[in-house]
Scaffold this active site. Structure first.
Site, PDB file in Angstrom:
ATOM      1  N   ASN A  11      45.279   0.596  21.866  1.00 20.48           N
ATOM      2  CA  ASN A  11      44.480   1.195  22.956  1.00 20.48           C
ATOM      3  C   ASN A  11      45.655   1.987  23.791  1.00 20.48           C
ATOM      4  O   ASN A  11      46.345   1.206  24.707  1.00 20.48           O
ATOM      5  CB  ASN A  11      43.740   0.100  23.871  1.00 20.48           C
ATOM      6  CG  ASN A  11      43.178   0.621  25.017  1.00 20.48           C
ATOM      7  OD1 ASN A  11      43.155   1.742  25.208  1.00 20.48           O
ATOM      8  ND2 ASN A  11      42.661  -0.221  26.014  1.00 20.48           N
ATOM      9  N   TRP A  12      45.553   3.473  23.722  1.00 18.31           N
ATOM     10  CA  TRP A  12      46.566   3.986  24.333  1.00 18.31           C
ATOM     11  C   TRP A  12      46.093   4.234  25.885  1.00 18.31           C
ATOM     12  O   TRP A  12      46.866   5.037  26.695  1.00 18.31           O
ATOM     13  CB  TRP A  12      46.834   5.231  23.575  1.00 18.31           C
ATOM     14  CG  TRP A  12      47.765   5.042  22.348  1.00 18.31           C
ATOM     15  CD1 TRP A  12      47.995   4.139  21.885  1.00 18.31           C
ATOM     16  CD2 TRP A  12      47.830   6.025  21.204  1.00 18.31           C
ATOM     17  NE1 TRP A  12      48.793   4.187  20.547  1.00 18.31           N
ATOM     18  CE2 TRP A  12      48.595   5.570  20.278  1.00 18.31           C
ATOM     19  CE3 TRP A  12      47.773   7.455  21.153  1.00 18.31           C
ATOM     20  CZ2 TRP A  12      49.252   6.099  19.102  1.00 18.31           C
ATOM     21  CZ3 TRP A  12      48.175   8.160  20.301  1.00 18.31           C
ATOM     22  CH2 TRP A  12      48.835   7.421  18.993  1.00 18.31           C
ATOM     23  N   LYS A  13      45.038   3.755  26.016  1.00 18.10           N
ATOM     24  CA  LYS A  13      44.510   4.031  27.683  1.00 18.10           C
ATOM     25  C   LYS A  13      44.974   5.485  28.222  1.00 18.10           C
ATOM     26  O   LYS A  13      44.910   6.360  27.446  1.00 18.10           O
ATOM     27  CB  LYS A  13      45.271   2.989  28.526  1.00 18.10           C
ATOM     28  CG  LYS A  13      45.056   1.682  27.962  1.00 18.10           C
ATOM     29  CD  LYS A  13      45.679   0.459  29.000  1.00 18.10           C
ATOM     30  CE  LYS A  13      45.547  -0.884  28.206  1.00 18.10           C
ATOM     31  NZ  LYS A  13      45.610  -2.009  29.350  1.00 18.10           N
ATOM     32  N   HIS A  97      35.773  -2.701  28.077  1.00 17.86           N
ATOM     33  CA  HIS A  97      37.070  -2.941  28.380  1.00 17.86           C
ATOM     34  C   HIS A  97      37.308  -3.570  29.814  1.00 17.86           C
ATOM     35  O   HIS A  97      36.504  -2.926  30.635  1.00 17.86           O
ATOM     36  CB  HIS A  97      38.208  -1.971  28.066  1.00 17.86           C
ATOM     37  CG  HIS A  97      39.434  -2.316  28.355  1.00 17.86           C
ATOM     38  ND1 HIS A  97      40.156  -2.598  29.292  1.00 17.86           N
ATOM     39  CD2 HIS A  97      40.248  -2.537  27.430  1.00 17.86           C
ATOM     40  CE1 HIS A  97      41.527  -2.878  29.119  1.00 17.86           C
ATOM     41  NE2 HIS A  97      41.616  -2.990  27.784  1.00 17.86           N
ATOM     42  N   GLU A  99      38.943  -3.169  32.179  1.00 18.68           N
ATOM     43  CA  GLU A  99      39.488  -2.151  33.050  1.00 18.68           C
ATOM     44  C   GLU A  99      38.253  -1.199  33.431  1.00 18.68           C
ATOM     45  O   GLU A  99      38.189  -0.780  34.415  1.00 18.68           O
ATOM     46  CB  GLU A  99      40.715  -1.230  32.613  1.00 18.68           C
ATOM     47  CG  GLU A  99      41.902  -2.147  32.634  1.00 18.68           C
ATOM     48  CD  GLU A  99      42.909  -1.412  31.687  1.00 18.68           C
ATOM     49  OE1 GLU A  99      42.876  -0.703  30.950  1.00 18.68           O
ATOM     50  OE2 GLU A  99      44.032  -2.390  31.548  1.00 18.68           O
ATOM     51  N   GLU A 169      39.683 -10.568  25.408  1.00 24.31           N
ATOM     52  CA  GLU A 169      40.921 -10.251  26.212  1.00 24.31           C
ATOM     53  C   GLU A 169      40.794 -10.905  27.336  1.00 24.31           C
ATOM     54  O   GLU A 169      40.074 -10.361  28.240  1.00 24.31           O
ATOM     55  CB  GLU A 169      40.678  -8.666  26.213  1.00 24.31           C
ATOM     56  CG  GLU A 169      40.794  -7.864  24.936  1.00 24.31           C
ATOM     57  CD  GLU A 169      41.283  -6.559  25.247  1.00 24.31           C
ATOM     58  OE1 GLU A 169      42.576  -6.107  24.732  1.00 24.31           O
ATOM     59  OE2 GLU A 169      40.927  -5.865  26.010  1.00 24.31           O
ATOM     60  N   GLY A 175      48.237  -6.706  30.235  1.00 28.30           N
ATOM     61  CA  GLY A 175      49.262  -5.984  31.003  1.00 28.30           C
ATOM     62  C   GLY A 175      50.030  -6.681  31.765  1.00 28.30           C
ATOM     63  O   GLY A 175      50.871  -6.008  32.466  1.00 28.30           O
ATOM     64  N   SER A 215      48.780  -8.709  25.973  1.00 27.24           N
ATOM     65  CA  SER A 215      50.118  -8.882  26.049  1.00 27.24           C
ATOM     66  C   SER A 215      50.494  -9.187  24.630  1.00 27.24           C
ATOM     67  O   SER A 215      51.458  -9.955  24.422  1.00 27.24           O
ATOM     68  CB  SER A 215      50.587  -9.742  27.036  1.00 27.24           C
ATOM     69  OG  SER A 215      50.448  -9.097  28.223  1.00 27.24           O
ATOM     70  N   GLY A 236      47.362  -2.869  23.784  1.00 31.19           N
ATOM     71  CA  GLY A 236      47.778  -1.899  24.857  1.00 31.19           C
ATOM     72  C   GLY A 236      49.101  -1.353  25.061  1.00 31.19           C
ATOM     73  O   GLY A 236      49.697  -0.731  24.025  1.00 31.19           O
ATOM     74  N   GLY A 237      49.981  -2.002  25.921  1.00 34.03           N
ATOM     75  CA  GLY A 237      51.335  -1.408  26.239  1.00 34.03           C
ATOM     76  C   GLY A 237      52.237  -1.285  24.799  1.00 34.03           C
ATOM     77  O   GLY A 237      52.734  -0.461  24.745  1.00 34.03           O
TER      78      GLY A 237
HETATM   79  C1  PEP Z   1      44.418  -3.884  26.441  1.00 34.39           C
HETATM   80  O1  PEP Z   1      44.178  -2.966  27.278  1.00 34.39           O
HETATM   81  O2  PEP Z   1      43.354  -3.986  25.697  1.00 34.39           O
HETATM   82  C2  PEP Z   1      45.616  -4.904  26.682  1.00 34.39           C
HETATM   83  C3  PEP Z   1      45.607  -5.809  25.716  1.00 34.39           C
HETATM   84  O3  PEP Z   1      46.678  -4.574  26.911  1.00 34.39           O
HETATM   85  P1  PEP Z   1      48.038  -5.082  26.918  1.00 34.39           P
HETATM   86  O4  PEP Z   1      48.341  -5.348  25.323  1.00 34.39           O
HETATM   87  O5  PEP Z   1      49.087  -4.204  27.451  1.00 34.39           O
HETATM   88  O6  PEP Z   1      48.056  -6.475  27.628  1.00 34.39           O
END
Ligand code: PEP
Length: 253
Positions: A11-13, A97, A99, A169, A175, A215, A236-237
Site C-alpha cells: 500500500n503506497w498510500k 483502511h 487511515e 491491521e 506505521g 509494520s 505500507g512503509g
Molecule cells: C498499512 O498502512 O496498511 C500498513 C500496514 O502500514 P505499515 O506497514 O507502514 O505499518
C-alpha cells in the site's frame, strides 16, 4: 488439503507521482520475477494507476487501488467509481483502511457499500479491520473486530464473497514500528476465520485469505507467514522501496 496462495500487497498510500511509481514498478519487476507460490500486488495512488498498469502488464505484479466510492457514477466531487478502477487496470481495492476510518469518515456502513460496489464490477476487495491500542488494552479486541466484520459484510451471501480478502491491521501497529507478535496475529486470524465460518460457511472460511498488516518488514515476515492462519501481508512503509518489498515477496528464500 487447504491451499491458500499467499498475497503480499504493498500500500503506497500518498507517496509517489506517476513517474516515480512507474520507476518503482519497473525496478520491482525483475526483483520479483522469480517469486513462486506467492501473489504480489501494489496499490499506488489513483493518479499513478493507469501508468503503473501499463508498466506491469504481463509481469507477476497485480494492481490495486487504495479506496473506492460506492456509486457507479454521479455528482461526487473528488471520488472514484469502481468501474474507473477496473478500467485503469486494477484487480484489487483496499477498503476500510484504518487511515480512511480515522481521517476520512469511513464507517462500517460506508465500507459495506464500498465492498458491494467493488464486487459488483469484479474487483477483489481487501477489507481492513483492526482494533486500536486502547481497545486492545481494555480487552475489547474481539468485540471490535466482530462488529467490524458483522457490519462490513452484512447482507452478503457466499457467492458475493468469492474474491474477498480480509486484512487484519491492528491500528497500534500501523506505521509505528510495533508489530503484533506472531502469536497475537495467529490468535486474531484464527478468530476471524471462525467468525467467517459461522457467517458464511466452513468451506468459504477455509479458502479465505487473511493478511496481516502493521509494520511488516524483512526481519519479521518469515515468522508471521509461518503461522497457519496468516495468508499474506498488507505492507505500507516497507513496500515503498522495491528492494525491501521484494525481500518481503521472497520471504520463503
Ligand atoms: C498499512 O498502512 O496498511 C500498513 C500496514 O502500514 P505499515 O506497514 O507502514 O505499518
Amino acid at each position: 488439503m487447504i491451499n491458500r496462495l499467499p498475497l503480499i500487497a504493498g500500500n503506497w498510500k500518498m507517496h509517489k507521482t506517476g513517474d516515480e511509481a512507474v520507476a518503482a514498478a519497473k525496478q520491482l519487476k525483475p526483483l520479483v520475477a522469480g517469486a513462486k507460490d506467492v501473489e504480489v500486488m501494489i496499490a499506488p495512488p489513483f493518479t499513478a494507476l493507469y501508468q503503473v498498469s501499463t508498466e506491469i502488464k504481463g509481469s507477476a505484479i497485480g494492481l490495486g487501488a487504495q479506496n473506492v466510492h460506492w456509486e457507479p457514477h454521479g455528482a461526487y466531487t473528488g471520488e472514484i467509481a469502481p468501474n474507473m478502477l477496473l478500467a485503469a487496470g486494477c484487480m484489487y481495492v483496499i477498503i476500510g483502511h484504518s487511515e480512511r476510518r480515522q481521517f476520512f469518515g469511513d464507517t462500517d456502513q460506508t465500507i459495506n457499500r464500498k465492498i458491494r460496489a467493488a464486487i459488483s464490477v469484479g474487483l477483489a476487495p481487501i477489507f481492513c479491520i483492526g482494533e486500536t491500542e486502547a481497545e486492545r488494552d481494555s480487552g475489547k479486541t474481539f468485540y471490535v473486530l466482530d462488529k467490524q466484520i458483522r457490519n462490513g459484510l452484512e447482507g452478503f451471501v457466499l457467492q458475493d464473497l468469492q474474491a474477498l480478502v480480509i486484512a487484519y491491521e491492528p491500528v497500534w501497529a500501523i506505521g509505528t514500528g510495533k508489530t503484533a507478535t506472531k502469536e497475537q496475529a495467529q490468535e486474531v486470524h484464527a478468530h476471524v476465520r471462525r467468525r467467517l465460518a459461522e457467517m458464511v460457511g466452513q468451506g468459504f472460511a477455509d479458502q479465505l485469505r487473511i493478511l496481516y498488516g502493521g509494520s511488516v518488514k524483512p526481519s519479521n515476515i518469515k515468522e508471521l507467514m509461518a503461522m497457519p492462519d496468516v495468508d499474506g501481508a498488507l505492507v505500507g512503509g516497507a513496500s515503498l522501496d522495491p528492494v525491501t518489498f521484494s525481500q518481503l515477496v521472497l520471504y520463503k528464500k
